[in-house]
Design an enzyme around this catalytic site. Sequence first.
Site, PDB file in Angstrom:
ATOM      1  N   SER A   1     -13.990 -82.460  26.191  1.00  0.00           N
ATOM      2  CA  SER A   1     -14.888 -83.608  26.382  1.00  0.00           C
ATOM      3  C   SER A   1     -14.078 -84.889  26.575  1.00  0.00           C
ATOM      4  O   SER A   1     -14.522 -85.818  27.270  1.00  0.00           O
ATOM      5  CB  SER A   1     -15.861 -83.747  25.209  1.00  0.00           C
ATOM      6  OG  SER A   1     -15.179 -83.865  23.993  1.00  0.00           O
TER       7      SER A   1
ATOM      8  N   ASP B   1     -12.330 -74.141  23.167  1.00  0.00           N
ATOM      9  CA  ASP B   1     -11.617 -72.984  23.723  1.00  0.00           C
ATOM     10  C   ASP B   1     -12.439 -72.344  24.843  1.00  0.00           C
ATOM     11  O   ASP B   1     -11.950 -72.136  25.947  1.00  0.00           O
ATOM     12  CB  ASP B   1     -11.353 -71.945  22.617  1.00  0.00           C
ATOM     13  CG  ASP B   1     -10.567 -72.543  21.466  1.00  0.00           C
ATOM     14  OD1 ASP B   1      -9.527 -73.147  21.730  1.00  0.00           O
ATOM     15  OD2 ASP B   1     -11.013 -72.417  20.311  1.00  0.00           O
TER      16      ASP B   1
ATOM     17  N   ARG C   1     -14.538 -85.788  21.543  1.00  0.00           N
ATOM     18  CA  ARG C   1     -13.669 -85.205  20.512  1.00  0.00           C
ATOM     19  C   ARG C   1     -12.879 -84.048  21.116  1.00  0.00           C
ATOM     20  O   ARG C   1     -13.233 -83.530  22.187  1.00  0.00           O
ATOM     21  CB  ARG C   1     -14.523 -84.705  19.357  1.00  0.00           C
ATOM     22  CG  ARG C   1     -15.305 -83.466  19.716  1.00  0.00           C
ATOM     23  CD  ARG C   1     -16.174 -82.947  18.579  1.00  0.00           C
ATOM     24  NE  ARG C   1     -16.439 -81.520  18.749  1.00  0.00           N
ATOM     25  CZ  ARG C   1     -17.378 -80.863  18.077  1.00  0.00           C
ATOM     26  NH1 ARG C   1     -18.140 -81.480  17.208  1.00  0.00           N
ATOM     27  NH2 ARG C   1     -17.529 -79.551  18.277  1.00  0.00           N
ATOM     28  N   GLY C   2     -11.860 -83.608  20.400  1.00  0.00           N
ATOM     29  CA  GLY C   2     -11.143 -82.394  20.822  1.00  0.00           C
ATOM     30  C   GLY C   2     -10.432 -82.605  22.135  1.00  0.00           C
ATOM     31  O   GLY C   2      -9.741 -83.606  22.335  1.00  0.00           O
ATOM     32  N   GLU C   3     -10.629 -81.672  23.044  1.00  0.00           N
ATOM     33  CA  GLU C   3      -9.837 -81.692  24.264  1.00  0.00           C
ATOM     34  C   GLU C   3     -10.677 -81.850  25.526  1.00  0.00           C
ATOM     35  O   GLU C   3     -10.493 -82.785  26.299  1.00  0.00           O
ATOM     36  CB  GLU C   3      -9.060 -80.376  24.326  1.00  0.00           C
ATOM     37  CG  GLU C   3      -8.073 -80.305  25.426  1.00  0.00           C
ATOM     38  CD  GLU C   3      -7.152 -79.112  25.265  1.00  0.00           C
ATOM     39  OE1 GLU C   3      -6.826 -78.520  26.290  1.00  0.00           O
ATOM     40  OE2 GLU C   3      -6.761 -78.763  24.135  1.00  0.00           O
TER      41      GLU C   3
HETATM   42  O1  TRH Z   1     -15.734 -78.449  20.530  1.00  0.00           O
HETATM   43  P1  TRH Z   1     -14.454 -79.164  20.425  1.00  0.00           P
HETATM   44  O2  TRH Z   1     -14.254 -79.884  19.179  1.00  0.00           O
HETATM   45  O3  TRH Z   1     -13.296 -78.172  20.671  1.00  0.00           O
HETATM   46  C1  TRH Z   1     -12.097 -78.199  19.908  1.00  0.00           C
HETATM   47  C2  TRH Z   1     -10.954 -78.754  20.721  1.00  0.00           C
HETATM   48  O4  TRH Z   1     -10.850 -78.291  22.027  1.00  0.00           O
HETATM   49  C3  TRH Z   1      -9.642 -78.465  20.029  1.00  0.00           C
HETATM   50  O5  TRH Z   1      -8.570 -78.825  20.875  1.00  0.00           O
HETATM   51  C4  TRH Z   1      -9.558 -76.997  19.667  1.00  0.00           C
HETATM   52  O6  TRH Z   1      -8.404 -76.738  19.031  1.00  0.00           O
HETATM   53  C5  TRH Z   1     -10.721 -76.676  18.754  1.00  0.00           C
HETATM   54  O7  TRH Z   1     -11.923 -76.881  19.458  1.00  0.00           O
HETATM   55  C6  TRH Z   1     -10.687 -75.252  18.241  1.00  0.00           C
HETATM   56  O8  TRH Z   1     -14.335 -80.259  21.604  1.00  0.00           O
HETATM   57  P2  TRH Z   1     -14.121 -80.106  23.170  1.00  0.00           P
HETATM   58  O9  TRH Z   1     -12.743 -79.602  23.464  1.00  0.00           O
HETATM   59  O10 TRH Z   1     -14.503 -81.359  23.753  1.00  0.00           O
HETATM   60  O11 TRH Z   1     -15.139 -78.977  23.626  1.00  0.00           O
HETATM   61  C7  TRH Z   1     -16.516 -79.181  23.657  1.00  0.00           C
HETATM   62  C8  TRH Z   1     -17.110 -78.406  24.817  1.00  0.00           C
HETATM   63  O12 TRH Z   1     -18.520 -78.379  24.689  1.00  0.00           O
HETATM   64  C9  TRH Z   1     -16.797 -79.036  26.158  1.00  0.00           C
HETATM   65  O13 TRH Z   1     -16.577 -78.035  27.134  1.00  0.00           O
HETATM   66  C10 TRH Z   1     -18.068 -79.801  26.487  1.00  0.00           C
HETATM   67  C11 TRH Z   1     -19.098 -78.898  25.879  1.00  0.00           C
HETATM   68  N1  TRH Z   1     -20.364 -79.538  25.528  1.00  0.00           N
HETATM   69  C12 TRH Z   1     -21.516 -79.080  26.120  1.00  0.00           C
HETATM   70  O14 TRH Z   1     -21.452 -78.169  26.968  1.00  0.00           O
HETATM   71  N2  TRH Z   1     -22.702 -79.628  25.768  1.00  0.00           N
HETATM   72  C13 TRH Z   1     -22.809 -80.629  24.862  1.00  0.00           C
HETATM   73  O15 TRH Z   1     -23.947 -81.099  24.581  1.00  0.00           O
HETATM   74  C14 TRH Z   1     -21.615 -81.112  24.264  1.00  0.00           C
HETATM   75  C15 TRH Z   1     -21.693 -82.241  23.262  1.00  0.00           C
HETATM   76  C16 TRH Z   1     -20.415 -80.543  24.610  1.00  0.00           C
END
Ligand code: TRH
Length: 388
Positions: A275, A17, A271-273
Site C-alpha cells: 500500500s 505477501d 502501512r507495510g509495503e
Molecule cells: O497488509 P500489510 O500490513 O502487509 C505487511 C507488509 O507487506 C510487510 O512488509 C510484511 O512483512 C507483512 O505484511 C507480513 O500491508 P501492505 O503490504 O500494504 O499490504 C496490504 C495489501 O492489501 C495491499 O496489496 C493492498 C491490499 N488492500 C486491499 O486490497 N483492500 C483494502 O481495502 C486495503 C486496505 C488493502
Amino acid sequence: MRSTWDIFCNVVDNYGDIGIAWRLARGLVKEHGLAVRLWVDDLPAFQRIWPAIDPDAAEQSCEGVTVRAWRSPFAATEPAQVVIEAFGCALPESYLVAMSGQSPPPVWINLEYLSAEPWVAAHHGLPSPHPRLPLTKYFFFPGYTPDTGGLLAEADLAERRAAFVRAGTSVFWRQLGIDAPQSNEFRVSLFAYENPALPALLDAWAADPRPITCLVPEGRIIPQLAAWLSVPSPRAGEVHQRGALRLHILPFLNQDAYDQLLWACDLNFVRGEDSCVRAQWAAHPLVWQAYPQADEVHWEKLNALLVHYTQGLNDAAAQAVSGLWRHWNGMPDVDDMAACWAAWRGQQAAIEQYAEFWCARLSLAGSLTDKLVDFAENKLKFRVFSNP
Ligand code: TRH
C-alpha cells in the site's frame, strides 16, 4: 516458447505477501504472456484482496493465473522453469528435490522485501548455492533506484489513474455510498496497524478548521477507533461525526478498488509495503507506517525512505513530512501529534505539489515485473549455453 513460472507465497500475516505475489503474477501473465502458477497457503486471506478467489479450490484459474492451494504434504509436481520464492518462504522439500533433478535446473529466485536502505543495491541479484542440492538461489531486491529490482507497477497504471481523475470521483464515491466531497473538505484514507499515536491524530482532525472525512477499510485499527469513538466495534457502512471529523468505515476493498480510494483521497495513511508503493503511485501525499519489527529495525527502513522521499522538498516541507511520519511510527524526539499535524497542514500545498513530481520520478527505479523477467530470462539463456 513462453517460459513457465511458479510463484510460492506463504501468507505470514496481513495482506502484503499475497498482495505483492498476486500483483506480480497478474503482471507476468498480462504484460509478458507467461504461464504462471501461484501457490498460496492461505486462500481466505487471498480472497479478501481478490473476492473472485474460491478459498476451497485446490486449483482455479483467475485473471489468466493458475492459482493452486499450497498444502502439506506437497503433491508431486513438475517444477516450472522459473521458481519465485516470495519473501523467503521455504519451498516444499519434495519440490526442491524435483528442481534439483531437472536438467538444467529451474532459475530459482527469492523475491525480497522492499527497502530504500542503501545496502539493497549491493545485494540485488546475488547468488546463494544450496548447501546440499545442485541448485542456486538468487536474491532479487525491489528498490527505489535503477540499480535495484525496481517497483511493482502495471504498465498502464499511470494511464488508468489519469483516466480515473479525468472522469471525476463522484461515481466512485457513489459506489461506496459516500457523498462527493464539499469544496473545502479534506479526504483521508486510513490503513494502519494498531498505533498509540491514533487517538491524538483523531483529536487533531476533530479540531481542524476544515471538515475532514476519514475513510477506514475494516481491519486492525477498528478496535482503537471504537475506543476513541466510545462505540461498540464499528462495522462497514457506519458513519461517525466528532467535531470537524467524519469517519466512514468501509468494507475491505478489492485491490483495484483500494487503488481508486488512494487516487480519490487527498492524503493516504498506508502501512507495510504494497500500500505504501501504491500510495506513492497515487501522486498524493502519504504517511507511511512501517511494518513493526523487533528492536525497532523498521525505524531504519522508515528513515531510509524519508531521506529518499524528502530530498526534493523544501526544508520546512521536508521537516513537516518527517515529523508526521516519525511521530506516527513512534519515534522519539518528535513533537506531539497536534504540532506535527499543524506543521504538515502548514506545508500541505508544497507537499501536494511534490507528490506529483515524486510519482513521476519513481518510474526511474524501473518496473519490477520487467526487471524480474529480464533477470530470469538471462539466467535461462545462460543455463541453455552452460548445459548443452
Ligand atoms: O497488509 P500489510 O500490513 O502487509 C505487511 C507488509 O507487506 C510487510 O512488509 C510484511 O512483512 C507483512 O505484511 C507480513 O500491508 P501492505 O503490504 O500494504 O499490504 C496490504 C495489501 O492489501 C495491499 O496489496 C493492498 C491490499 N488492500 C486491499 O486490497 N483492500 C483494502 O481495502 C486495503 C486496505 C488493502
